[in-house]
Enzyme design. Sequence first.
Site, PDB file in Angstrom:
ATOM      1  N   GLU A 110     -24.497  -6.216   3.929  1.00 27.39           N
ATOM      2  CA  GLU A 110     -23.704  -5.716   4.676  1.00 27.39           C
ATOM      3  C   GLU A 110     -22.427  -5.174   3.664  1.00 27.39           C
ATOM      4  OE1 GLU A 110     -22.033  -8.273   7.898  1.00 27.39           O
ATOM      5  OE2 GLU A 110     -24.146  -9.226   7.891  1.00 27.39           O
ATOM      6  N   LYS A 112     -18.509  -4.778   2.615  1.00 22.87           N
ATOM      7  CA  LYS A 112     -17.561  -5.703   2.745  1.00 22.87           C
ATOM      8  C   LYS A 112     -16.226  -4.730   2.971  1.00 22.87           C
ATOM      9  CE  LYS A 112     -15.213  -9.453   0.322  1.00 22.87           C
ATOM     10  NZ  LYS A 112     -13.795  -8.999   0.268  1.00 22.87           N
ATOM     11  N   ASP A 114     -12.601  -3.677   3.754  1.00 17.28           N
ATOM     12  CA  ASP A 114     -11.218  -4.084   3.188  1.00 17.28           C
ATOM     13  C   ASP A 114     -10.338  -3.867   4.301  1.00 17.28           C
ATOM     14  OD1 ASP A 114      -9.743  -5.231   1.246  1.00 17.28           O
ATOM     15  OD2 ASP A 114      -9.700  -3.498   0.004  1.00 17.28           O
ATOM     16  N   TYR A 222     -18.760  -8.520  12.269  1.00 15.18           N
ATOM     17  CA  TYR A 222     -19.761  -9.024  11.416  1.00 15.18           C
ATOM     18  C   TYR A 222     -20.499 -10.121  11.757  1.00 15.18           C
ATOM     19  CZ  TYR A 222     -15.838 -10.605   8.620  1.00 15.18           C
ATOM     20  OH  TYR A 222     -14.823 -11.014   8.150  1.00 15.18           O
ATOM     21  N   LYS A 309     -18.270  -7.950  -5.520  1.00 12.65           N
ATOM     22  CA  LYS A 309     -17.202  -6.900  -5.651  1.00 12.65           C
ATOM     23  C   LYS A 309     -17.651  -5.763  -6.652  1.00 12.65           C
ATOM     24  CE  LYS A 309     -13.982  -9.502  -3.899  1.00 12.65           C
ATOM     25  NZ  LYS A 309     -12.690 -10.040  -3.834  1.00 12.65           N
ATOM     26  N   CYS A 403      21.313  10.931 -10.879  1.00 17.50           N
ATOM     27  CA  CYS A 403      20.357  11.956 -10.447  1.00 17.50           C
ATOM     28  C   CYS A 403      19.754  12.771 -11.706  1.00 17.50           C
ATOM     29  CB  CYS A 403      20.923  12.756  -9.278  1.00 17.50           C
ATOM     30  SG  CYS A 403      19.630  13.945  -8.622  1.00 17.50           S
ATOM     31  N   CYS A 406      21.178  16.578 -10.611  1.00 21.76           N
ATOM     32  CA  CYS A 406      22.611  16.841 -10.541  1.00 21.76           C
ATOM     33  C   CYS A 406      23.575  15.903 -11.006  1.00 21.76           C
ATOM     34  CB  CYS A 406      22.670  17.111  -8.928  1.00 21.76           C
ATOM     35  SG  CYS A 406      22.948  15.394  -8.255  1.00 21.76           S
ATOM     36  N   CYS A 421      19.844   9.898  -3.976  1.00 22.00           N
ATOM     37  CA  CYS A 421      20.841  10.916  -4.374  1.00 22.00           C
ATOM     38  C   CYS A 421      21.928  11.408  -3.471  1.00 22.00           C
ATOM     39  CB  CYS A 421      20.476  12.137  -5.373  1.00 22.00           C
ATOM     40  SG  CYS A 421      21.816  13.194  -5.676  1.00 22.00           S
ATOM     41  N   CYS A 427      22.826  19.215  -4.878  1.00 23.29           N
ATOM     42  CA  CYS A 427      21.617  18.745  -5.692  1.00 23.29           C
ATOM     43  C   CYS A 427      20.445  19.875  -5.380  1.00 23.29           C
ATOM     44  CB  CYS A 427      21.204  17.255  -5.166  1.00 23.29           C
ATOM     45  SG  CYS A 427      19.869  16.533  -6.270  1.00 23.29           S
TER      46      CYS A 427
END
Length: 666
Positions: A110, A112, A114, A222, A309, A403, A406, A421, A427
């Site tokens: 099956e 897996k 996540d 499952y 895995k 920033c 600016c 900012c 800006c």
Amino acid sequence: MDAKTKIEALRSELHDHNYKYYVLDSPEISDYEFDMKLKELQELEEAHPEFMDPNSPTMRVGGEVTKNFNTIVHDFPMYSLSNSYSKDDLEDWQTRIQKIIEEPVEFTCELKYDGASISLTYENGEFLRAVTRGDGTQGDEVTYNVKTIRSVPLKLKGSGFPERFDIRGEIVLPYEGFAKLNAERVEQGEEPYANPRNTASGSLKLQDSAEVAKRPLLCLLYNLTGNNLGLTTQMESLTKAREWGFNVPHEAQLAQSMEEVLAYINYWDEHRRDLPYETDGVVIKVNNLQHQEELGYTAKSPRWAMAYKFKAEQVSTTLNSITYQVGRTGAITPVANLEPVQLAGTTVKRASLHNADQIEKLDVREGDVVFVEKGGEIIPKIIGVDFQKRDPSSSPTEYIQHCPECNAELERKEGEALHFCPNSAGCPPQIIGRIQHFISRKAMDIEGLGGETVALLVREDLIEDYADLYTLKKEDVLPLERMAEKSAENLIQGIESSKEVPFERVLFGLGIRYVGETVAKKLVKEFKSIDVLASAHFQDLVNVDEIGERIARSVVDFFGDDSNKQRIDRLRSYGLNLEISEDQLKNESQKLDGLTLVISGVFEKVSRKELQSLIENNGGKNTSSISKKTDYLVAGENMGPSKRTKAENLGVKIISEAEFLEMIDD
Ligand code: AMP
Ligand code: ZN
């Protein structure tokens, strides 16, 4: 039909449509029809609280708030799985098995999934509760939240299910839903979630189940667990679970040998990207349940199962520089600029570093060799540094304090991950971003004007605010690069036509933080005009359904700012819609207050959807089927004869489209 029978019929019908839509993926009725039936059920249940059922389809919309989740001891522990990473690991495992089981063993393979593991308990065919894995022995009860997940059956189908059992599975957030959720967050100036898996498990622990209901979570199952289930193999239990209405993915397969297991792994290692959700490996289980029993468990995991895995697609490359992007709300995002490298079929040049904490946690520095991985996100991420290759003379990255665009000093509010900012008026990326948002499709939708042109107009000092758009003349834009006579005309024409855009879209376009499309609609419905909204107090705002404190604060701040006031005055002087239109307002009344109307057939002047909102905006109730409580049946062309007979028998007034429109006209 009495109310009880009607309620039961609707429930079972809705359970079935739900199953067809969310488990089988082949709906039989339209979303609209579904919503109408659900609404009808809701109304009947409200009128007859004595027939309440905790597993009614109406429970899926959520609403229960859990402050503290109960701890529940699992009837059967939730084990973790042993991991394997190679063919050798798997062959060793098989050898260990065959020492205990003499005959050849068969395996199920099956995927897996996540996400977040979950255990669902059913009793007499009804959903009883949902508990997270926790430490394997006990977990948190998240029943209300899990009820909102449409693929979790609240009533089982068919027959022959055990009186009581647990079924285990994984709650995942498919890529598409994840991307949509993040797009909405970004639109509202919030930080996007890092990956689908954490978002799925975070969703289960939200206090407000109505919030969970909005997330398109999926529950994949499952494993059946319980006493005397009467099953002989894992494959059989998957088939049975499917028959009872559970969402059991069809990728599971039997393998007669380790070669077949490896073929399955190889196939899915390559094709798993075609699945709508994330998987991180394959789970191989001994198929025969008698064999499983003989093999038993170690302290942590079953001896009869093994996870393989997948290798995460990962490469290492040099981090050339860290740069910082400024969004339209002023949010700063650090970006890793990489030496270009091939990863999962694409060339990767940039990766997200999320925020200052992430940089500190990973301790990434310019010049480092870093590991880059492609997970559920669209943008790859840096998962670590190759410290052996680090230049010993390098020093930790210092997050910028000003920033980059600016030079204003950055701010970071208590409890927020992102820096901002604060110089929103001066800006450039914020100025450009705001105008781009203003003209975007869901806001003013200005034809003939694109994001690039906005940036150009700002850079050429032709505009610095969205209100300035309305002062532009053809002669101003003609000298711009690649601007022909025709496109200049279209642009000016597009701006002119945008004055017709309804208020709710103008409000959304203003770019008030946290005021997305839906919130804008809500506010317009409630406050009707910008002046009323602007003078609303914090408390008035919070009193509106679904407007929280964060949104309320943001709205109050926005209208408290003088430059915003001036901006709005200018928009008003150019003739933009800053209140609900006469038409919309006219359509709002209480003329149908207390009346229940059913619509049937097709109409000439308005669509069914419009008709429905006309009913609601005028204070009426729209239900889908005729009952004694129905006051009017609005009959269109091709109305079903049975509806007519029923209406006549019950003495329900039948009116035409024209008569209906007359009713709400003044
Ligand atoms: P791990 O958390 O890495 O120990 O992996 C064990 C977890 O994988 C289990 O607790 C399940 O939540 C999850 N899992 C995902 N898909 C499956 C599957 N098809 N069979 C069994 N467990 C699975
Ligand atoms: Zn700035």
